[in-house]
Design a protein around this motif. Structure first.
Motif, PDB file in Angstrom:
ATOM      1  N   LEU A   1      35.294  50.354  37.107  1.00 30.29           N
ATOM      2  CA  LEU A   1      36.511  50.546  37.887  1.00 30.29           C
ATOM      3  C   LEU A   1      37.726  50.042  37.128  1.00 30.29           C
ATOM      4  O   LEU A   1      38.845  50.478  37.369  1.00 30.29           O
ATOM      5  N   GLU A   2      37.493  49.136  36.180  1.00 29.11           N
ATOM      6  CA  GLU A   2      38.596  48.563  35.417  1.00 29.11           C
ATOM      7  C   GLU A   2      39.307  49.579  34.545  1.00 29.11           C
ATOM      8  O   GLU A   2      40.330  49.278  33.944  1.00 29.11           O
ATOM      9  N   GLY A   3      38.777  50.797  34.446  1.00 28.89           N
ATOM     10  CA  GLY A   3      39.402  51.792  33.588  1.00 28.89           C
ATOM     11  C   GLY A   3      40.805  52.174  34.006  1.00 28.89           C
ATOM     12  O   GLY A   3      41.574  52.672  33.203  1.00 28.89           O
TER      13      GLY A   3
ATOM     14  N   GLU B   1      40.126  55.316  37.770  1.00 27.12           N
ATOM     15  CA  GLU B   1      39.211  55.240  38.904  1.00 27.12           C
ATOM     16  C   GLU B   1      39.827  54.408  40.027  1.00 27.12           C
ATOM     17  O   GLU B   1      39.696  54.741  41.203  1.00 27.12           O
ATOM     18  N   TRP B   2      40.511  53.325  39.663  1.00 26.05           N
ATOM     19  CA  TRP B   2      41.178  52.493  40.663  1.00 26.05           C
ATOM     20  C   TRP B   2      42.260  53.292  41.392  1.00 26.05           C
ATOM     21  O   TRP B   2      42.399  53.224  42.611  1.00 26.05           O
ATOM     22  N   LYS B   3      43.040  54.059  40.642  1.00 28.27           N
ATOM     23  CA  LYS B   3      44.085  54.862  41.259  1.00 28.27           C
ATOM     24  C   LYS B   3      43.494  55.915  42.198  1.00 28.27           C
ATOM     25  O   LYS B   3      44.030  56.169  43.291  1.00 28.27           O
ATOM     26  N   GLN B   4      42.395  56.542  41.772  1.00 24.41           N
ATOM     27  CA  GLN B   4      41.734  57.515  42.639  1.00 24.41           C
ATOM     28  C   GLN B   4      41.225  56.848  43.910  1.00 24.41           C
ATOM     29  O   GLN B   4      41.309  57.422  45.007  1.00 24.41           O
TER      30      GLN B   4
ATOM     31  N   PHE C   1      36.049  40.236  35.370  1.00 23.28           N
ATOM     32  CA  PHE C   1      36.918  39.658  34.351  1.00 23.28           C
ATOM     33  C   PHE C   1      38.400  39.624  34.738  1.00 23.28           C
ATOM     34  O   PHE C   1      39.175  38.880  34.141  1.00 23.28           O
ATOM     35  N   LEU C   2      38.803  40.426  35.715  1.00 22.75           N
ATOM     36  CA  LEU C   2      40.226  40.596  35.995  1.00 22.75           C
ATOM     37  C   LEU C   2      40.701  39.836  37.213  1.00 22.75           C
ATOM     38  O   LEU C   2      41.840  40.008  37.650  1.00 22.75           O
TER      39      LEU C   2
ATOM     40  N   GLY D   1      49.660  40.731  40.616  1.00 23.94           N
ATOM     41  CA  GLY D   1      50.014  42.010  41.218  1.00 23.94           C
ATOM     42  C   GLY D   1      48.812  42.898  41.439  1.00 23.94           C
ATOM     43  O   GLY D   1      47.836  42.510  42.065  1.00 23.94           O
ATOM     44  N   LEU D   2      48.873  44.081  40.872  1.00 29.45           N
ATOM     45  CA  LEU D   2      47.780  45.031  41.009  1.00 29.45           C
ATOM     46  C   LEU D   2      46.890  44.990  39.776  1.00 29.45           C
ATOM     47  O   LEU D   2      47.357  44.687  38.674  1.00 29.45           O
ATOM     48  N   PRO D   3      45.610  45.305  39.933  1.00 32.78           N
ATOM     49  CA  PRO D   3      44.707  45.269  38.781  1.00 32.78           C
ATOM     50  C   PRO D   3      44.968  46.419  37.814  1.00 32.78           C
ATOM     51  O   PRO D   3      45.599  47.418  38.159  1.00 32.78           O
ATOM     52  N   MET D   4      44.467  46.267  36.601  1.00 33.96           N
ATOM     53  CA  MET D   4      44.518  47.297  35.573  1.00 33.96           C
ATOM     54  C   MET D   4      45.944  47.738  35.234  1.00 33.96           C
ATOM     55  O   MET D   4      46.198  48.888  34.863  1.00 33.96           O
ATOM     56  N   ASN D   5      46.918  46.828  35.386  1.00 32.59           N
ATOM     57  CA  ASN D   5      48.314  47.111  35.039  1.00 32.59           C
ATOM     58  C   ASN D   5      48.854  48.347  35.759  1.00 32.59           C
ATOM     59  O   ASN D   5      49.682  49.089  35.204  1.00 32.59           O
TER      60      ASN D   5
END
Length: 216
Positions: A52-54, A57-60, A85-86, A124-128
């Motif tokens: 999911l860290e990609g 996938e998180w945005k979807q 990790f995040l 904030g939000l994950p994965m920038n």
């Protein structure tokens, strides 16, 4: 939840297609329909993810989750995300008053059931990523340049793009976010398969496709 009916009606024919991040089985519909609640029924969900860290996938996931919320009669929704990790994250949604369309308030951190913030988010939000969810600008421009061609696909017909990675944008992971949004809106269906043993992307057009813009 403010009622059980809206949840039962929505999930009756619900199916998370194309890389199912929120399958029907992830939602506790038995709890929703239980008579053991105080004030309002509750709908819970949970599942684990890989990669999911990609980012895309998180945005979807957020697009799909908000699509569900917009089809439910709910008071507020909370999501807790724990990553390896995040770090850990908390998210909050509630309906926002609007005359013509349904809108959602979104917040990060810990909120009460009444919508007041109890604790600020550590990050904030994950994965920038940012909110509202935004498309990759280059991929969006590539898709918009192809809208006229896509609208030549007959309604309810399948068009197959062989070797989508030969395109600058159809082979990019970011195209899935655009196609997911259009699928949630009932404009098209899409997926991956093979054609003459080659990897292929297919699109089924359900209505007119319009150019998209990023939310500011």
């Amino acid at each position: 939840m403010n009622d059980q009916e809206s949840g039962n009606e929505f999930f009756k024919n619900y199916e998370d297609q194309n890389h199912p991040l929120l399958p029907k089985e992830a939602f506790n519909l038995e709890l929703l329909n239980s008579s053991h609640f105080r004030y309002n029924p509750i709908l819970t969900f949970g599942r684990t993810f890989k990669y999911l860290e990609g980012g895309y996938e998180w945005k979807q996931l957020i697009l799909k989750f908000e699509h569900i919320l917009l089809n439910l009669n709910f008071d507020n929704a909370k999501m807790y995300l724990e990553t390896e990790f995040l770090g850990n994250y908390e998210f909050f949604w509630k309906p926002e008053p609007s005359e013509n369309t349904k809108k959602l308030f979104f917040g990060t951190g810990r909120y009460s059931m009444f919508g007041t913030r109890i604790e600020e988010a550590d990050s904030g939000l994950p994965m920038n990523t940012s909110y509202p969810i935004r498309f990759n600008e280059a991929i969006l421009a590539g898709f918009n340049s192809m809208v006229s061609e896509l609208n030549t696909i007959p309604i309810d017909s399948k068009h197959v793009f062989s070797k989508p990675y030969a395109y600058d944008f159809l082979g990019h992971d970011g195209i899935r976010l655009i196609l997911t949004k259009l699928q949630l809106e009932g404009i098209l269906e899409w997926g991956y398969g093979t054609k003459e043993e080659d990897y292929a992307l297919y699109i089924i057009r359900r209505s007119e496709i319009r150019k998209l813009e990023n939310l500011r």
